[in-house]
Design an enzyme around this catalytic site. Structure first.
Site, PDB file in Angstrom:
ATOM      1  N   VAL A 109       2.767  -6.667  -5.198  1.00 59.28           N
ATOM      2  CA  VAL A 109       3.636  -6.963  -6.342  1.00 59.28           C
ATOM      3  C   VAL A 109       4.775  -5.950  -6.411  1.00 59.28           C
ATOM      4  O   VAL A 109       5.933  -6.316  -6.610  1.00 59.28           O
ATOM      5  CB  VAL A 109       2.814  -6.975  -7.658  1.00 59.28           C
ATOM      6  CG1 VAL A 109       3.725  -7.185  -8.851  1.00 59.28           C
ATOM      7  CG2 VAL A 109       1.739  -8.056  -7.614  1.00 59.28           C
TER       8      VAL A 109
ATOM      9  N   CYS B 149      -1.572 -13.959 -13.092  1.00 68.23           N
ATOM     10  CA  CYS B 149      -0.777 -14.875 -12.264  1.00 68.23           C
ATOM     11  C   CYS B 149      -1.090 -16.360 -12.512  1.00 68.23           C
ATOM     12  O   CYS B 149      -0.177 -17.178 -12.676  1.00 68.23           O
ATOM     13  CB  CYS B 149      -0.953 -14.537 -10.787  1.00 68.23           C
ATOM     14  SG  CYS B 149      -2.627 -14.064 -10.346  1.00 68.23           S
TER      15      CYS B 149
ATOM     16  N   HIS C   4      -0.884 -19.587  -5.440  1.00 68.47           N
ATOM     17  CA  HIS C   4      -2.014 -20.181  -6.159  1.00 68.47           C
ATOM     18  C   HIS C   4      -1.705 -21.643  -6.484  1.00 68.47           C
ATOM     19  O   HIS C   4      -0.560 -21.985  -6.809  1.00 68.47           O
ATOM     20  CB  HIS C   4      -2.243 -19.455  -7.494  1.00 68.47           C
ATOM     21  CG  HIS C   4      -2.766 -18.060  -7.365  1.00 68.47           C
ATOM     22  ND1 HIS C   4      -3.156 -17.503  -6.178  1.00 68.47           N
ATOM     23  CD2 HIS C   4      -2.988 -17.108  -8.323  1.00 68.47           C
ATOM     24  CE1 HIS C   4      -3.580 -16.265  -6.396  1.00 68.47           C
ATOM     25  NE2 HIS C   4      -3.488 -15.999  -7.684  1.00 68.47           N
TER      26      HIS C   4
HETATM   27  N1  LIG Z   1      -1.376  -9.934  -6.525  1.00 68.72           N
HETATM   28  C1  LIG Z   1      -1.169 -10.756  -7.547  1.00 68.72           C
HETATM   29  O1  LIG Z   1      -1.063 -12.007  -7.406  1.00 68.72           O
HETATM   30  C2  LIG Z   1      -1.051 -10.221  -8.928  1.00 68.72           C
HETATM   31  C3  LIG Z   1      -0.593 -11.078  -9.909  1.00 68.72           C
HETATM   32  C4  LIG Z   1      -0.508 -10.622 -11.206  1.00 68.72           C
HETATM   33  C5  LIG Z   1      -0.864  -9.342 -11.478  1.00 68.72           C
HETATM   34  N2  LIG Z   1      -1.308  -8.524 -10.512  1.00 68.72           N
HETATM   35  C6  LIG Z   1      -1.663  -7.147 -10.875  1.00 68.72           C
HETATM   36  O2  LIG Z   1      -0.703  -6.262 -10.310  1.00 68.72           O
HETATM   37  C7  LIG Z   1      -1.320  -5.038  -9.964  1.00 68.72           C
HETATM   38  C8  LIG Z   1      -1.049  -4.726  -8.499  1.00 68.72           C
HETATM   39  O3  LIG Z   1      -1.422  -5.800  -7.703  1.00 68.72           O
HETATM   40  P1  LIG Z   1      -1.078  -5.848  -6.144  1.00 68.72           P
HETATM   41  O4  LIG Z   1      -1.471  -7.201  -5.727  1.00 68.72           O
HETATM   42  O5  LIG Z   1       0.301  -5.371  -5.874  1.00 68.72           O
HETATM   43  O6  LIG Z   1      -2.125  -4.769  -5.568  1.00 68.72           O
HETATM   44  P2  LIG Z   1      -2.067  -3.926  -4.189  1.00 68.72           P
HETATM   45  O7  LIG Z   1      -1.329  -4.654  -3.150  1.00 68.72           O
HETATM   46  O8  LIG Z   1      -3.480  -3.544  -3.912  1.00 68.72           O
HETATM   47  O9  LIG Z   1      -1.241  -2.615  -4.590  1.00 68.72           O
HETATM   48  C9  LIG Z   1      -1.725  -1.664  -5.483  1.00 68.72           C
HETATM   49  C10 LIG Z   1      -0.647  -0.638  -5.746  1.00 68.72           C
HETATM   50  O10 LIG Z   1      -1.135   0.316  -6.701  1.00 68.72           O
HETATM   51  C11 LIG Z   1      -0.951   1.637  -6.173  1.00 68.72           C
HETATM   52  N3  LIG Z   1      -1.962   2.570  -6.685  1.00 68.72           N
HETATM   53  C12 LIG Z   1      -3.298   2.497  -6.545  1.00 68.72           C
HETATM   54  N4  LIG Z   1      -3.874   3.575  -7.137  1.00 68.72           N
HETATM   55  C13 LIG Z   1      -2.886   4.335  -7.627  1.00 68.72           C
HETATM   56  C14 LIG Z   1      -2.830   5.565  -8.318  1.00 68.72           C
HETATM   57  N5  LIG Z   1      -3.938   6.236  -8.640  1.00 68.72           N
HETATM   58  N6  LIG Z   1      -1.626   6.055  -8.677  1.00 68.72           N
HETATM   59  C15 LIG Z   1      -0.493   5.394  -8.369  1.00 68.72           C
HETATM   60  N7  LIG Z   1      -0.466   4.220  -7.697  1.00 68.72           N
HETATM   61  C16 LIG Z   1      -1.651   3.702  -7.345  1.00 68.72           C
HETATM   62  C17 LIG Z   1      -1.080   1.437  -4.679  1.00 68.72           C
HETATM   63  O11 LIG Z   1      -0.545   2.563  -4.014  1.00 68.72           O
HETATM   64  P3  LIG Z   1      -1.074   2.979  -2.522  1.00 68.72           P
HETATM   65  O12 LIG Z   1      -0.430   2.003  -1.584  1.00 68.72           O
HETATM   66  O13 LIG Z   1      -0.572   4.350  -2.385  1.00 68.72           O
HETATM   67  O14 LIG Z   1      -2.566   2.865  -2.551  1.00 68.72           O
HETATM   68  C18 LIG Z   1      -0.251   0.178  -4.508  1.00 68.72           C
HETATM   69  O15 LIG Z   1       1.113   0.484  -4.569  1.00 68.72           O
HETATM   70  C19 LIG Z   1      -2.784  -5.208 -10.347  1.00 68.72           C
HETATM   71  O16 LIG Z   1      -2.951  -4.737 -11.671  1.00 68.72           O
HETATM   72  C20 LIG Z   1      -2.987  -6.688 -10.317  1.00 68.72           C
HETATM   73  O17 LIG Z   1      -4.050  -7.106 -11.141  1.00 68.72           O
HETATM   74  C21 LIG Z   1      -1.390  -8.923  -9.232  1.00 68.72           C
END
Ligand SMILES: NC(=O)c1ccc[n+]([C@@H]2O[C@H](COP(=O)([O-])OP(=O)(O)OC[C@H]3O[C@@H](n4cnc5c(N)ncnc54)[C@H](OP(=O)(O)O)[C@@H]3O)[C@@H](O)[C@H]2O)c1
Length: 322
Positions: free
Chosen positions: A12, A128, A231
């Site tokens: 995201v 989402c 989705h």
């Molecule tokens: N994917 C979707 O369809 C979607 C849709 C709606 C909402 N969301 C929400 O959006 C958020 C992120 O989703 P994503 O899909 O982008 O997940 P992701 O690909 O797993 O990315 C997670 C991000 O969070 C960072 N992070 C993890 N721990 C951290 C910490 N302690 N301090 C600072 N940064 C940290 C990670 O950094 P590193 O790379 O350094 O680990 C990475 O940049 C979640 O809350 C999810 O529920 C996702």
């Protein structure tokens, strides 16, 4: 203006940077990227600029940020959002952390941007699947009052972040409890005491918070499918009184943000990938009961389902308050 992305290396977060660039925000504004310690020093690039990712820590947080777009999971939002807000920064949070807080608006700008007030400096971005469902439902509900919705979701692995896609590609179980290749997993999130999963509960809670004063009930089944991105949702909608199916197709087709070409093209992940619109099709009468229809929808969960919606909230605030 300074804009931060927290979770910038995630699916995201990277899409947020891409959309900020597409919408012209990278030209005259400073964009600051944060992630976990392991990503400190990583370089992320847009078409024209490169950015060095910072570790999120007390001494790396800029005090004069206008917006912080959080997308690093609930625990990070719970731990850090207040620190940004204390500095006067407006936080738009993509996680589940504050969505059920009565004082925090949960916003899909096309539906309830008017609920944004800057008193709390905190706005939640919905889940989402909720975002993708809520716009067609809101559009129809304005004309024909909805009584009941039954929805089954077909959710891509990208909905579980980078590790979700890795499980699909590598046939591993690091993110999902079961292998997702050649499989479907009819359980997204923990199962609650009422038998529904957290993802299903989010859908029914959040859509009612967004479509204020709605009088419908919703029952959801959320399924993870072996798709990389986008989705899909199969939706059965029952109304209080008779409907005109052609009129429903017409109003869906003329709504900004929805692409409805019933009987011309099908809403499918391959066609929705990278697109901003929610694709709706297969709109047809449900002959098994009175006053009901079925439809199928598909949308990019990372774009409109997350990053784009958050940036549209920011754009609404800029247009309205600045
Ligand atoms: N994917 C979707 O369809 C979607 C849709 C709606 C909402 N969301 C929400 O959006 C958020 C992120 O989703 P994503 O899909 O982008 O997940 P992701 O690909 O797993 O990315 C997670 C991000 O969070 C960072 N992070 C993890 N721990 C951290 C910490 N302690 N301090 C600072 N940064 C940290 C990670 O950094 P590193 O790379 O350094 O680990 C990475 O940049 C979640 O809350 C999810 O529920 C996702």
């Amino acid at each position: 203006m300074k804009i931060a992305i927290i979770g910038a290396t995630g699916l995201v977060g990277q899409t947020m940077l891409k959309i900020l660039d597409e919408h012209g925000f990278t030209k005259n504004n400073e964009i600051i990227l944060y992630a976990s310690e392991k990503s400190s020093g990583t370089i992320l690039s847009t078409e024209t600029k490169s950015y060095i990712v910072r570790k999120l820590a007390h001494d790396t947080i800029e005090k004069d940020l206008t917006f912080a777009l959080f997308s690093a999971g609930s625990s990070v939002s719970q731990l850090w959002a207040k620190e940004f807000i204390k500095n006067g920064t407006i936080v738009i949070d993509n996680s589940n952390a504050f969505r059920r807080n009565k004082n925090v608006p949960l916003v899909v700008p096309e539906i309830n941007a008017n609920e944004i007030n800057l008193k709390t400096k905190l706005i939640s971005n919905p889940n989402c699947s909720t975002i993708l469902l809520s716009l067609p439902i809101h559009t129809i509900n304005k004309v024909y009052k909805i009584k009941r919705i039954i929805v089954s979701t077909y959710q891509a692995t990208s909905g579980a972040g980078k590790r979700g896609i890795d499980d699909l590609i590598n046939n591993t179980t690091n993110k999902f409890p079961y292998k997702i290749q050649n499989n479907l997993i009819p359980e997204i999130g923990t199962t609650l005491s009422n038998g529904y999963t957290l993802e299903e509960d989010k859908l029914s809670y959040e859509i009612k918070k967004i479509i204020n004063k709605s009088s419908f009930t919703l029952s959801a089944t959320a399924v993870r499918v072996p798709i990389k991105n986008c989705h899909s949702e199969s939706v059965n909608i029952e109304f209080y009184s008779p409907i005109n199916i052609n009129n429903i197709i017409k109003i869906l087709s003329s709504t900004k943000g929805i692409s409805c070409s019933n009987n011309i093209s099908l809403p499918m992940p391959l066609l929705s990938d990278g697109k901003d619109e929610i694709f709706v099709g297969r709109v047809r009468k449900d002959y098994s009961t009175k006053n009901a229809i079925n439809l199928f929808l598909c949308g990019d969960n990372i774009r409109k389902g997350a990053a784009l919606n958050a940036i549209e909230i920011m754009e609404y605030i800029l247009k309205t308050y600045y």
